[in-house]
Design an enzyme around this catalytic site. Structure first.
Site, PDB file in Angstrom:
ATOM      1  N   SER A 120      -0.510  -0.220  -5.881  1.00 15.44           N
ATOM      2  CA  SER A 120       0.741  -0.969  -5.760  1.00 15.44           C
ATOM      3  C   SER A 120       0.801  -2.077  -6.822  1.00 15.44           C
ATOM      4  O   SER A 120       0.756  -1.792  -8.008  1.00 15.44           O
ATOM      5  CB  SER A 120       0.870  -1.506  -4.329  1.00 15.44           C
ATOM      6  OG  SER A 120       2.188  -1.913  -4.046  1.00 15.44           O
ATOM      7  N   ASP A 169       7.113   7.323   0.139  1.00 14.40           N
ATOM      8  CA  ASP A 169       6.819   5.894  -0.026  1.00 14.40           C
ATOM      9  C   ASP A 169       8.084   5.084   0.245  1.00 14.40           C
ATOM     10  O   ASP A 169       9.096   5.238  -0.443  1.00 14.40           O
ATOM     11  CB  ASP A 169       6.311   5.630  -1.444  1.00 14.40           C
ATOM     12  CG  ASP A 169       5.654   4.264  -1.600  1.00 14.40           C
ATOM     13  OD1 ASP A 169       6.159   3.296  -0.998  1.00 14.40           O
ATOM     14  OD2 ASP A 169       4.654   4.171  -2.314  1.00 14.40           O
ATOM     15  N   HIS A 200       3.355   4.656   1.730  1.00 12.29           N
ATOM     16  CA  HIS A 200       2.702   3.707   0.813  1.00 12.29           C
ATOM     17  C   HIS A 200       1.272   3.503   1.303  1.00 12.29           C
ATOM     18  O   HIS A 200       0.961   2.494   1.955  1.00 12.29           O
ATOM     19  CB  HIS A 200       3.487   2.392   0.804  1.00 12.29           C
ATOM     20  CG  HIS A 200       3.171   1.498  -0.362  1.00 12.29           C
ATOM     21  ND1 HIS A 200       3.445   1.850  -1.663  1.00 12.29           N
ATOM     22  CD2 HIS A 200       2.602   0.260  -0.414  1.00 12.29           C
ATOM     23  CE1 HIS A 200       3.077   0.867  -2.467  1.00 12.29           C
ATOM     24  NE2 HIS A 200       2.554  -0.103  -1.732  1.00 12.29           N
TER      25      HIS A 200
END
Length: 222
Positions: A120, A169, A200
């Site tokens: 991320s 996601d 995610h």
């Protein structure tokens, strides 16, 4: 294992003398502990010689989370991931990573034996730091992430880049990641791209693909 003192990275030394390193950057609100548990799951050869370094981002206010203070590599101001970018914060985080790379080089690990990995926010910093560092590294692992400001990468790199993303996601949409991938490819970078039926997060199939990629780029013997 070296436990973190203040903001010192967590370091996992191999059983053999280290001849390679993976610097792995966590996501928003987490810390260096977040990916420590993935190391045994990679099932690398017992004599792999890879030092794993898990740094901690500094605490800062994050606009999109109502100004809440948490560990973050940079501020996220809005959901316009590619347009509304904290360029200054990204630059500061990259310098933090440059220092970590330089420390490994000073410790005897060549630049081309160092992988930058991140999830991320950490993946964005891994991409930006590796593609702007003064030397070419062994590779970049960018997990569930994106890459704004790609136009600034003027030093062409041949290093392997692996990008992985969840099809579902809900934090960083797949379309944003795909846009980043295509933009980097237009700049001449070769991207190994994998998607998984997940959100995610990280899944077992992904970990297996990451392990295979690490063995390949670091030339680890089975």
């Amino acid at each position: 294992m070296q436990e973190p003192q203040d903001d010192q990275p967590i370091i996992i030394e191999p059983m053999q003398p280290a001849d390679a390193a993976v610097i792995w950057l966590h996501g928003l609100g987490a810390d260096g502990n977040d990916f420590v548990g993935i190391v045994p799951e990679l099932q690398l050869p017992i004599d792999h010689g890879v030092r794993f370094i898990f740094p901690h981002a500094k605490h800062q206010d994050v606009t999109i989370n109502g100004g809440m203070r948490m560990r973050a590599w940079y501020d996220i101001r809005s959901l316009d991931f590619m347009g509304d970018v904290d360029a200054a914060g990204i630059r500061v985080a990259c310098y933090q990573v440059y220092d970590l790379i330089s420390q490994q080089i000073a410790a005897g690990i060549p630049a081309d034996r160092i992988v930058l990995a991140g999830f991320s926010q950490g993946g964005l910093i891994a991409l930006h730091a590796a593609l702007s560092y003064e030397q070419e590294l062994a590779g970049i692992l960018a997990m569930s992430t994106y890459c704004p400001m790609y136009e600034q990468f003027y030093m062409h790199r041949q290093m392997p880049i692996m990008m992985v993303h969840g099809l579902n996601d809900q934090v960083i949409p797949l379309t944003v990641a795909e846009h980043s991938k295509l933009a980097l490819e237009r700049k001449g970078y070769h991207i190994e791209w994998h998607t998984y039926l997940m959100q995610h997060q990280v899944c077992g199939e992904e970990i297996a693909d990451i392990a295979a990629w690490l063995k390949r780029v670091l030339k680890l013997k089975e």
